[in-house]
Scaffold this motif. Structure first.
Motif, short mmCIF file in Angstrom:
data_model
loop_
_atom_site.label_atom_id
_atom_site.label_comp_id
_atom_site.label_asym_id
_atom_site.label_seq_id
_atom_site.Cartn_x
_atom_site.Cartn_y
_atom_site.Cartn_z
N SER A 1 0.82 -1.21 0.00
CA SER A 1 0.00 0.00 0.00
C SER A 1 0.86 1.26 0.00
O SER A 1 0.47 2.28 -0.57
N ARG A 2 2.03 1.20 0.64
CA ARG A 2 2.91 2.38 0.67
C ARG A 2 3.46 2.68 -0.72
O ARG A 2 3.50 3.84 -1.14
N THR A 3 3.88 1.64 -1.43
CA THR A 3 4.41 1.86 -2.78
C THR A 3 3.28 2.18 -3.76
O THR A 3 3.50 2.90 -4.74
N ASP A 4 2.08 1.67 -3.48
CA ASP A 4 0.92 2.06 -4.31
C ASP A 4 0.68 3.57 -4.21
O ASP A 4 0.37 4.23 -5.20
N ALA A 5 0.84 4.09 -3.00
CA ALA A 5 0.66 5.53 -2.79
C ALA A 5 1.73 6.32 -3.55
O ALA A 5 1.43 7.36 -4.15
N LEU A 6 2.96 5.82 -3.55
CA LEU A 6 4.03 6.48 -4.30
C LEU A 6 3.75 6.43 -5.80
O LEU A 6 3.94 7.42 -6.51
N ALA A 7 3.30 5.28 -6.26
CA ALA A 7 2.97 5.15 -7.69
C ALA A 7 1.87 6.13 -8.08
O ALA A 7 1.89 6.71 -9.17
N GLY A 8 0.92 6.34 -7.17
CA GLY A 8 -0.15 7.28 -7.44
C GLY A 8 0.34 8.72 -7.55
O GLY A 8 -0.34 9.57 -8.13
N ARG A 9 1.53 8.98 -7.03
CA ARG A 9 2.13 10.32 -7.11
C ARG A 9 3.13 10.43 -8.26
O ARG A 9 3.83 11.42 -8.39
N GLY A 10 3.21 9.36 -9.08
CA GLY A 10 4.05 9.41 -10.26
C GLY A 10 5.39 8.72 -10.14
O GLY A 10 6.20 8.76 -11.08
N VAL A 11 5.66 8.07 -9.00
CA VAL A 11 6.93 7.36 -8.84
C VAL A 11 6.87 6.04 -9.60
O VAL A 11 5.89 5.30 -9.50
N GLU A 12 7.92 5.75 -10.36
CA GLU A 12 8.02 4.46 -11.05
C GLU A 12 8.50 3.41 -10.05
O GLU A 12 9.57 3.54 -9.47
N ILE A 13 7.71 2.38 -9.84
CA ILE A 13 8.03 1.34 -8.87
C ILE A 13 8.57 0.10 -9.59
O ILE A 13 7.95 -0.39 -10.54
N VAL A 14 9.74 -0.37 -9.14
CA VAL A 14 10.26 -1.64 -9.66
C VAL A 14 10.52 -2.56 -8.47
O VAL A 14 11.10 -2.14 -7.47
N GLU A 15 10.05 -3.78 -8.55
CA GLU A 15 10.31 -4.76 -7.50
C GLU A 15 11.65 -5.43 -7.78
O GLU A 15 11.98 -5.74 -8.92
N GLY A 16 12.42 -5.64 -6.72
CA GLY A 16 13.72 -6.27 -6.88
C GLY A 16 14.28 -6.67 -5.54
O GLY A 16 13.94 -6.12 -4.50
N ASP A 17 15.17 -7.65 -5.59
CA ASP A 17 15.80 -8.18 -4.39
C ASP A 17 17.29 -7.83 -4.45
O ASP A 17 17.97 -8.15 -5.43
N MET A 18 17.80 -7.17 -3.42
CA MET A 18 19.22 -6.79 -3.40
C MET A 18 20.16 -7.99 -3.45
O MET A 18 21.33 -7.85 -3.79
N SER A 19 19.65 -9.16 -3.12
CA SER A 19 20.48 -10.36 -3.17
C SER A 19 20.37 -11.09 -4.51
O SER A 19 20.90 -12.19 -4.67
N ASP A 20 19.68 -10.46 -5.47
CA ASP A 20 19.52 -11.04 -6.80
C ASP A 20 20.12 -10.07 -7.82
O ASP A 20 19.56 -8.99 -8.07
N PHE A 21 21.25 -10.43 -8.40
CA PHE A 21 21.98 -9.52 -9.28
C PHE A 21 21.14 -9.08 -10.48
O PHE A 21 21.17 -7.91 -10.88
N ASP A 22 20.40 -10.01 -11.06
CA ASP A 22 19.62 -9.67 -12.26
C ASP A 22 18.56 -8.62 -11.97
O ASP A 22 18.34 -7.71 -12.79
N SER A 23 17.89 -8.71 -10.81
CA SER A 23 16.86 -7.71 -10.51
C SER A 23 17.49 -6.37 -10.16
O SER A 23 16.91 -5.31 -10.47
N VAL A 24 18.69 -6.37 -9.57
CA VAL A 24 19.39 -5.11 -9.31
C VAL A 24 19.78 -4.46 -10.64
O VAL A 24 19.60 -3.25 -10.84
N SER A 25 20.27 -5.26 -11.57
CA SER A 25 20.64 -4.74 -12.89
C SER A 25 19.43 -4.15 -13.61
O SER A 25 19.51 -3.08 -14.23
N ALA A 26 18.31 -4.85 -13.52
CA ALA A 26 17.10 -4.35 -14.18
C ALA A 26 16.65 -3.02 -13.58
O ALA A 26 16.22 -2.12 -14.30
N ALA A 27 16.76 -2.90 -12.25
CA ALA A 27 16.35 -1.66 -11.59
C ALA A 27 17.23 -0.49 -12.01
O ALA A 27 16.77 0.66 -12.08
N LEU A 28 18.51 -0.75 -12.32
CA LEU A 28 19.46 0.31 -12.66
C LEU A 28 19.49 0.63 -14.16
O LEU A 28 20.18 1.56 -14.57
N LYS A 29 18.77 -0.11 -14.96
CA LYS A 29 18.80 0.11 -16.41
C LYS A 29 18.26 1.51 -16.75
O LYS A 29 17.17 1.89 -16.36
N GLY A 30 19.08 2.27 -17.48
CA GLY A 30 18.68 3.61 -17.90
C GLY A 30 18.86 4.68 -16.82
O GLY A 30 18.51 5.84 -17.04
#
Length: 289
Positions: free
Chosen positions: A38-67
């Protein structure tokens, strides 16, 4: 407009306040979160781009940092795994051509720290330094929000209970650390390669903090020195994790040795505004206490 800034720890003290400041400045921002709620839903409602990722998973960290051009890295103090997360983040940032990482460290970060967490923060700094990505390290003293960990203790027992006395430090509000982070991310020139010790406006003893709480809340809050077993009980009642409890038990020696003491004008120099006093923090967040 695509976000060029990534904020980790979006629902934590520093990340939340950084995002708030960026939104005030109408800057597009991407937030990396472990799981949307619900907290991230509120951020998304304010225009924040939300990406889910796990700091212990290199691929999801890479995806979050793309661009992403500029990134803020923080890791939950209540969890183990900082060094792995730092290594993954640093390597992913290098591969994605990130121009600057702002890294949240500890005031007590050093090779020989008693706290494993503080020691790991020192090693994490060295990982980022060797990554090939420009980095700025922030070393704040204890946040004003530190008192909020013990809000139930303050509410129900009207006391601050810590295993030390005759100690002084200048608590720093999360709102101020958020402004520092946002300022550096938006204007990185001159900050690359720097280490900033960050403090609130004035050093206080815990007796003085109790007096501020009493005057602001209009009821008597007293400071009580307790032994380590009682302090552990206080933290357990505050639902602190075993990792965080071990960290704070070790940190009590650093606090008594003055490792968190001192003041500086870096908050004002970086943001153009003086940091918030503890009195103003308590007044603004009186519902917590």
């Amino acid at each position: 407009m695509d976000a060029k800034i990534l904020i980790t720890g979006a629902t934590g003290i520093s990340g939340e306040n950084t995002i708030e400041r960026l939104l005030q400045l109408q800057e597009p921002v991407r937030a990396m979160v472990r799981k949307a709620d619900s907290r991230t839903d509120a951020l998304a409602g304010r225009g924040v781009e939300i990406v889910e990722g796990d700091m212990s998973d290199f691929d999801s960290v890479s995806a979050a940092l793309k661009g992403i051009e500029y990134a803020y890295f923080t890791y939950p103090v209540h969890l183990a795994g900082l060094l792995e997360a730092s290594a993954y983040f640093a390597q992913a940032a290098l591969e994605e051509n990130v121009s600057l990482i702002v890294n949240l460290s500890h005031r007590s970060a050093r090779r020989m720290a008693r706290s494993r967490s503080s020691r790991d923060h020192w090693f994490a700094e060295r990982i980022f330094d060797r990554s090939g990505v420009p980095v700025t390290h922030l070393r704040p003293t204890l946040f004003s929000e530190w008192l909020a960990f013990f809000s139930d203790e303050i509410k129900t027992r009207s006391r601050l209970a810590f295993p030390f006395k005759n100690t002084f430090y200048a608590p720093l509000a999360g709102e101020d650390i958020g402004r520092v982070i946002a300022s550096i991310l938006l204007n990185p020139e001159g900050h690359k390669g720097q280490i900033y010790p960050l403090f609130g406006p004035v050093e206080l003893s815990h007796f003085e903090m109790a007096d501020i709480l009493s005057a602001t809340l209009n009821r008597t809050i007293h400071f009580e020195t307790v032994d380590e077993p009682e302090f552990i009980s206080v933290m357990e009642r505050a639902r602190c994790t075993p990792h965080f409890i071990r960290h704070m038990c070790a940190m009590t020696y650093d606090i008594q040795d003055g490792m968190l003491s001192g003041t500086s004008d870096w908050v004002e120099r970086i943001t153009g505004r003086k940091p918030m006093s503890l009195k103003d923090f308590v007044k603004k967040n009186s519902n917590l206490f």
